[in-house]
Design an enzyme around this catalytic site. Sequence first.
Site, PDB file in Angstrom:
ATOM      1  N   LYS A 178      55.419  -6.300 -16.028  1.00 29.67           N
ATOM      2  CA  LYS A 178      55.272  -6.697 -14.619  1.00 29.67           C
ATOM      3  C   LYS A 178      55.321  -8.223 -14.471  1.00 29.67           C
ATOM      4  CE  LYS A 178      51.236  -4.694 -14.235  1.00 29.67           C
ATOM      5  NZ  LYS A 178      51.094  -4.213 -15.629  1.00 29.67           N
ATOM      6  N   ARG A 186      52.087 -10.332 -27.849  1.00 31.97           N
ATOM      7  CA  ARG A 186      52.273 -11.293 -26.739  1.00 31.97           C
ATOM      8  C   ARG A 186      51.551 -12.614 -27.029  1.00 31.97           C
ATOM      9  NH1 ARG A 186      50.779  -9.558 -20.745  1.00 31.97           N
ATOM     10  NH2 ARG A 186      48.817  -8.975 -21.719  1.00 31.97           N
ATOM     11  N   ARG A 223      42.754   0.052 -22.036  1.00 32.64           N
ATOM     12  CA  ARG A 223      43.447  -0.309 -20.786  1.00 32.64           C
ATOM     13  C   ARG A 223      44.460   0.780 -20.406  1.00 32.64           C
ATOM     14  NH1 ARG A 223      45.531  -5.994 -22.544  1.00 32.64           N
ATOM     15  NH2 ARG A 223      46.733  -5.963 -20.615  1.00 32.64           N
ATOM     16  N   ARG A 231      45.753 -13.386 -25.511  1.00 35.22           N
ATOM     17  CA  ARG A 231      44.711 -12.954 -24.582  1.00 35.22           C
ATOM     18  C   ARG A 231      43.645 -12.144 -25.304  1.00 35.22           C
ATOM     19  NH1 ARG A 231      47.554 -10.535 -19.230  1.00 35.22           N
ATOM     20  NH2 ARG A 231      45.979  -8.923 -19.573  1.00 35.22           N
ATOM     21  N   ARG A 247      45.628  -1.321  -7.873  1.00 37.48           N
ATOM     22  CA  ARG A 247      45.451  -0.561  -9.112  1.00 37.48           C
ATOM     23  C   ARG A 247      44.595   0.682  -8.901  1.00 37.48           C
ATOM     24  NH1 ARG A 247      46.088  -5.218 -12.924  1.00 37.48           N
ATOM     25  NH2 ARG A 247      46.049  -4.289 -14.971  1.00 37.48           N
TER      26      ARG A 247
HETATM   27  P1  AP5 Z   1      54.173  -8.775 -19.522  1.00 34.90           P
HETATM   28  O1  AP5 Z   1      55.305  -9.107 -18.613  1.00 34.90           O
HETATM   29  O2  AP5 Z   1      53.144  -9.844 -19.760  1.00 34.90           O
HETATM   30  O3  AP5 Z   1      53.508  -7.389 -19.092  1.00 34.90           O
HETATM   31  P2  AP5 Z   1      52.516  -7.019 -17.902  1.00 34.90           P
HETATM   32  O4  AP5 Z   1      52.922  -5.687 -17.388  1.00 34.90           O
HETATM   33  O5  AP5 Z   1      52.432  -8.142 -16.919  1.00 34.90           O
HETATM   34  O6  AP5 Z   1      51.191  -6.868 -18.755  1.00 34.90           O
HETATM   35  P3  AP5 Z   1      49.693  -7.307 -18.474  1.00 34.90           P
HETATM   36  O7  AP5 Z   1      48.955  -7.085 -19.767  1.00 34.90           O
HETATM   37  O8  AP5 Z   1      49.616  -8.689 -17.903  1.00 34.90           O
HETATM   38  O9  AP5 Z   1      49.271  -6.276 -17.439  1.00 34.90           O
HETATM   39  P4  AP5 Z   1      47.885  -5.800 -17.119  1.00 34.90           P
HETATM   40  O10 AP5 Z   1      48.216  -5.058 -15.901  1.00 34.90           O
HETATM   41  O11 AP5 Z   1      47.107  -5.067 -18.133  1.00 34.90           O
HETATM   42  O12 AP5 Z   1      47.034  -7.151 -17.045  1.00 34.90           O
HETATM   43  P5  AP5 Z   1      46.537  -8.061 -15.827  1.00 34.90           P
HETATM   44  O13 AP5 Z   1      46.652  -9.450 -16.269  1.00 34.90           O
HETATM   45  O14 AP5 Z   1      47.166  -7.628 -14.553  1.00 34.90           O
HETATM   46  O15 AP5 Z   1      54.819  -8.334 -20.937  1.00 34.90           O
HETATM   47  C1  AP5 Z   1      54.006  -7.975 -22.043  1.00 34.90           C
HETATM   48  C2  AP5 Z   1      54.668  -8.461 -23.360  1.00 34.90           C
HETATM   49  O16 AP5 Z   1      55.900  -7.747 -23.554  1.00 34.90           O
HETATM   50  C3  AP5 Z   1      55.047  -9.956 -23.382  1.00 34.90           C
HETATM   51  O17 AP5 Z   1      54.837 -10.478 -24.668  1.00 34.90           O
HETATM   52  C4  AP5 Z   1      56.542  -9.979 -23.011  1.00 34.90           C
HETATM   53  O18 AP5 Z   1      57.218 -11.080 -23.602  1.00 34.90           O
HETATM   54  C5  AP5 Z   1      57.020  -8.649 -23.595  1.00 34.90           C
HETATM   55  N1  AP5 Z   1      58.086  -8.035 -22.793  1.00 34.90           N
HETATM   56  C6  AP5 Z   1      58.143  -7.959 -21.426  1.00 34.90           C
HETATM   57  N2  AP5 Z   1      59.252  -7.281 -21.054  1.00 34.90           N
HETATM   58  C7  AP5 Z   1      59.882  -6.910 -22.209  1.00 34.90           C
HETATM   59  C8  AP5 Z   1      61.074  -6.164 -22.509  1.00 34.90           C
HETATM   60  N3  AP5 Z   1      61.842  -5.651 -21.527  1.00 34.90           N
HETATM   61  N4  AP5 Z   1      61.396  -5.964 -23.821  1.00 34.90           N
HETATM   62  C9  AP5 Z   1      60.627  -6.456 -24.817  1.00 34.90           C
HETATM   63  N5  AP5 Z   1      59.492  -7.170 -24.601  1.00 34.90           N
HETATM   64  C10 AP5 Z   1      59.129  -7.396 -23.318  1.00 34.90           C
HETATM   65  O19 AP5 Z   1      45.006  -7.610 -15.744  1.00 34.90           O
HETATM   66  C11 AP5 Z   1      44.053  -7.953 -16.740  1.00 34.90           C
HETATM   67  C12 AP5 Z   1      42.687  -7.427 -16.359  1.00 34.90           C
HETATM   68  O20 AP5 Z   1      42.271  -8.019 -15.107  1.00 34.90           O
HETATM   69  C13 AP5 Z   1      42.585  -5.909 -16.116  1.00 34.90           C
HETATM   70  O21 AP5 Z   1      42.393  -5.199 -17.309  1.00 34.90           O
HETATM   71  C14 AP5 Z   1      41.377  -5.837 -15.167  1.00 34.90           C
HETATM   72  O22 AP5 Z   1      40.167  -5.987 -15.859  1.00 34.90           O
HETATM   73  C15 AP5 Z   1      41.577  -7.065 -14.292  1.00 34.90           C
HETATM   74  N6  AP5 Z   1      42.355  -6.786 -13.070  1.00 34.90           N
HETATM   75  C16 AP5 Z   1      43.571  -7.323 -12.741  1.00 34.90           C
HETATM   76  N7  AP5 Z   1      44.003  -6.815 -11.564  1.00 34.90           N
HETATM   77  C17 AP5 Z   1      43.045  -5.951 -11.144  1.00 34.90           C
HETATM   78  C18 AP5 Z   1      42.925  -5.094 -10.003  1.00 34.90           C
HETATM   79  N8  AP5 Z   1      43.876  -5.037  -9.056  1.00 34.90           N
HETATM   80  N9  AP5 Z   1      41.817  -4.313  -9.909  1.00 34.90           N
HETATM   81  C19 AP5 Z   1      40.846  -4.354 -10.835  1.00 34.90           C
HETATM   82  N10 AP5 Z   1      40.903  -5.124 -11.934  1.00 34.90           N
HETATM   83  C20 AP5 Z   1      41.993  -5.924 -12.094  1.00 34.90           C
END
Ligand code: AP5
Length: 217
Positions: free
Chosen positions: A13, A127, A171, A160, A88
């Site tokens: 994402k 990552r 997760r 991270r 979410r």
């Molecule tokens: P990346 O693009 O970073 O993936 P992502 O989907 O953004 O992953 P996140 O871990 O950031 O998502 P998340 O939803 O768990 O975390 P968030 O920060 O929102 O890609 C991942 C890796 O793969 C990278 O190394 C990239 O280079 C590689 N990659 C990407 N595309 C690729 C491809 N096509 N091929 C190969 N490699 C590829 O949330 C963190 C925490 O915050 C949550 O756990 C929760 O506690 C809290 N939180 C955030 N939002 C909320 C909410 N709305 N409600 C409640 N709690 C929340």
Amino acid sequence: MNIVLLGAPGSGKGTQAAMISGRHGTPHISTGDILRQAVTDGTSLGLKAQGYMDRGELVPDEIIIGVVEECLREEDCERGFILDGFPRTVAQAESLEESLKEMGGSLDVVLNIEVEDEEIIRRLTGRRICGKCGRIFHLLFDPPRDEGVCEVCGGDLYQRADDTEETVRRRLEVYKEQTAPLIDFYKRKGLLRNVRGEKSAADVFEHVQETLEGIRG
Ligand code: AP5
């Protein structure tokens, strides 16, 4: 356009949001980034959120909904927005709908990026992120030229705290229990478009672009 990016942790994402924003200039709102910044700054939001984030649990709806409402009011939403990591839960999705209605807007599309669990674990444990400019790398799929150093700005790369295999598995469970129901929620509203996320980031982006162009008409 007003875009929501849906998908499991690590589905790409953040990577796709940065590419869409880079191409079209649409503001990128990542709730994960906002919360991590609050933790780094030691604000009251950060203090409330940190424990949930470290355990791989969701921050409670009543905390995160207020954060996003404020963000949408402050952002220049005339150019649209890309929401990455929000909503979410069904409660978050309903509140987003309500807030947009009050602002005279609505969502245009929900892009659901689909990736298998084992690929997600490979992606997240590999990552690395630049502490200065936020550029996302992967040790195998998108490695930096010099180990541990961002090739864009020279900043140090970090891992991270929630990207350990144990927390990633938690997760994924939380995603399936609390977030996956949004797939049906948005399908019923006719907003959902599935994107196969297991190709290269550039190929996924091409599919995203085609989908967005199809909607723009
Ligand atoms: P990346 O693009 O970073 O993936 P992502 O989907 O953004 O992953 P996140 O871990 O950031 O998502 P998340 O939803 O768990 O975390 P968030 O920060 O929102 O890609 C991942 C890796 O793969 C990278 O190394 C990239 O280079 C590689 N990659 C990407 N595309 C690729 C491809 N096509 N091929 C190969 N490699 C590829 O949330 C963190 C925490 O915050 C949550 O756990 C929760 O506690 C809290 N939180 C955030 N939002 C909320 C909410 N709305 N409600 C409640 N709690 C929340």
